[in-house]
Design a protein around this motif. Structure first.
Motif, short mmCIF file in Angstrom:
data_model
loop_
_atom_site.label_atom_id
_atom_site.label_comp_id
_atom_site.label_asym_id
_atom_site.label_seq_id
_atom_site.Cartn_x
_atom_site.Cartn_y
_atom_site.Cartn_z
N ARG A 180 -43.09 -13.23 -33.11
CA ARG A 180 -41.99 -13.68 -34.16
C ARG A 180 -41.38 -14.41 -33.42
O ARG A 180 -40.65 -15.39 -33.85
N LYS A 181 -41.00 -14.01 -32.01
CA LYS A 181 -40.17 -14.59 -31.18
C LYS A 181 -40.72 -16.16 -30.92
O LYS A 181 -39.88 -17.35 -30.94
N ASN A 182 -41.78 -16.24 -30.55
CA ASN A 182 -42.50 -17.47 -30.30
C ASN A 182 -42.48 -18.41 -31.46
O ASN A 182 -42.24 -19.64 -31.54
N GLY A 183 -42.82 -17.78 -32.84
CA GLY A 183 -42.58 -18.64 -34.05
C GLY A 183 -41.13 -19.41 -34.15
O GLY A 183 -41.17 -20.52 -34.40
N TYR A 184 -40.30 -18.44 -33.77
CA TYR A 184 -38.66 -18.84 -34.02
C TYR A 184 -38.49 -19.85 -32.98
O TYR A 184 -37.86 -20.86 -33.03
N ASP A 185 -39.17 -19.78 -31.84
CA ASP A 185 -38.79 -20.80 -30.69
C ASP A 185 -39.43 -22.00 -30.90
O ASP A 185 -39.07 -23.17 -30.64
N LEU A 186 -40.69 -22.21 -31.50
CA LEU A 186 -41.53 -23.25 -32.06
C LEU A 186 -40.62 -24.15 -32.93
O LEU A 186 -40.43 -25.32 -32.84
N TYR B 267 -38.82 -28.29 -34.50
CA TYR B 267 -38.34 -28.56 -35.99
C TYR B 267 -36.86 -28.53 -36.29
O TYR B 267 -36.35 -28.93 -37.13
N SER B 268 -35.92 -28.05 -35.20
CA SER B 268 -34.57 -27.94 -35.66
C SER B 268 -33.94 -29.21 -35.36
O SER B 268 -34.60 -30.28 -35.28
N ASN B 269 -32.75 -29.36 -36.32
CA ASN B 269 -32.04 -30.58 -36.25
C ASN B 269 -31.99 -31.19 -34.90
O ASN B 269 -31.96 -32.33 -34.74
N GLN B 270 -31.60 -30.43 -33.67
CA GLN B 270 -31.40 -30.85 -32.40
C GLN B 270 -32.71 -31.40 -32.05
O GLN B 270 -32.66 -32.23 -31.30
N ALA B 271 -33.66 -30.74 -32.23
CA ALA B 271 -35.21 -31.28 -31.76
C ALA B 271 -35.41 -32.44 -32.13
O ALA B 271 -35.84 -33.70 -31.67
N VAL B 272 -35.24 -32.71 -33.84
CA VAL B 272 -35.49 -34.03 -34.22
C VAL B 272 -34.73 -35.16 -33.90
O VAL B 272 -35.17 -36.05 -33.63
N LEU C 274 -35.63 -38.56 -31.96
CA LEU C 274 -35.24 -39.76 -32.71
C LEU C 274 -34.61 -40.76 -31.61
O LEU C 274 -34.74 -41.92 -31.47
N ILE C 275 -33.62 -40.19 -30.85
CA ILE C 275 -33.02 -40.74 -29.83
C ILE C 275 -33.94 -41.54 -28.84
O ILE C 275 -33.95 -42.57 -28.36
N GLY C 276 -35.04 -40.61 -28.40
CA GLY C 276 -36.01 -41.06 -27.46
C GLY C 276 -36.65 -42.31 -28.03
O GLY C 276 -36.92 -42.99 -27.24
#
Length: 173
Positions: free
Chosen positions: A142-148, A153-158, A162-164
């Motif tokens: 569960r935790k690993n799925g959440y971390d993924l 996929y979170s806004n911050q990750a996307v 995009l900035i990169g």
């Protein structure tokens, strides 16, 4: 639980396969297991099905409210293509995801790490037997799925990706 459009034939076939071929054995393992089937376009014949331990919910007004008190999502797809957004949503809500290999296609996951794969009755029985004897046995999954979700996929990750990408374009000029 399973939540998905039941107008989409692969979802409907998957649910029917699961409740007819898999669920009776899971329910025998532990009567505490309950299965909630929800989704848009549930046909009348499914709404009228009466199977021990199964509740045919039909369309729900709010998916987040529906899944809030449930701990496991089952994605038993046997056909179809594309990324299963319901798997990503379940991971973001820290649910344990049990899917067939087809259901997990398109998502960068490893069986036993971010989700669990079960393609047949024997695999489902093994997983639900373990869950029945120790409901915390797959907390790391569960935790690993959440971390993924948070890392990919979170806004911050996307936004970071995009900035990169934009920085690479700027440097190329």
């Amino acid at each position: 639980y399973h939540l998905g459009s039941l107008e989409w034939i692969p979802n409907r076939e998957a649910v029917l396969w699961f409740i007819n071929e898999i669920w009776p054995s899971i329910y025998k393992i532990d009567k505490r297991f309950k299965l909630f089937i929800a989704g848009k376009g549930m046909p009348d014949f499914m709404k009228q099905m009466h199977i021990d331990g199964v509740e045919m919910v039909g369309e729900v007004e709010d998916a987040a409210t529906f899944i809030k008190d449930k701990s496991i999502v089952v994605v038993p797809l046997q056909s179809g293509s594309g990324i299963r957004l319901k798997i990503l949503e379940a991971m973001a809500a820290e649910k344990l995801v049990i899917s067939t290999s087809i259901g997990a296609q398109g998502i960068p996951v490893e069986n036993g790490k971010e989700l669990l794969i079960a393609n047949d009755l024997k695999s489902f029985i093994e997983l639900f037997t373990e869950i029945s004897s120790n409901e915390n046995s797959f907390n790391n999954v569960r935790k690993n799925g959440y971390d993924l979700i948070q890392n990919s996929y979170s806004n911050q990750a996307v936004i970071s990706r995009l900035i990169g990408f934009y920085n690479t374009l700027i440097k190329a000029n």
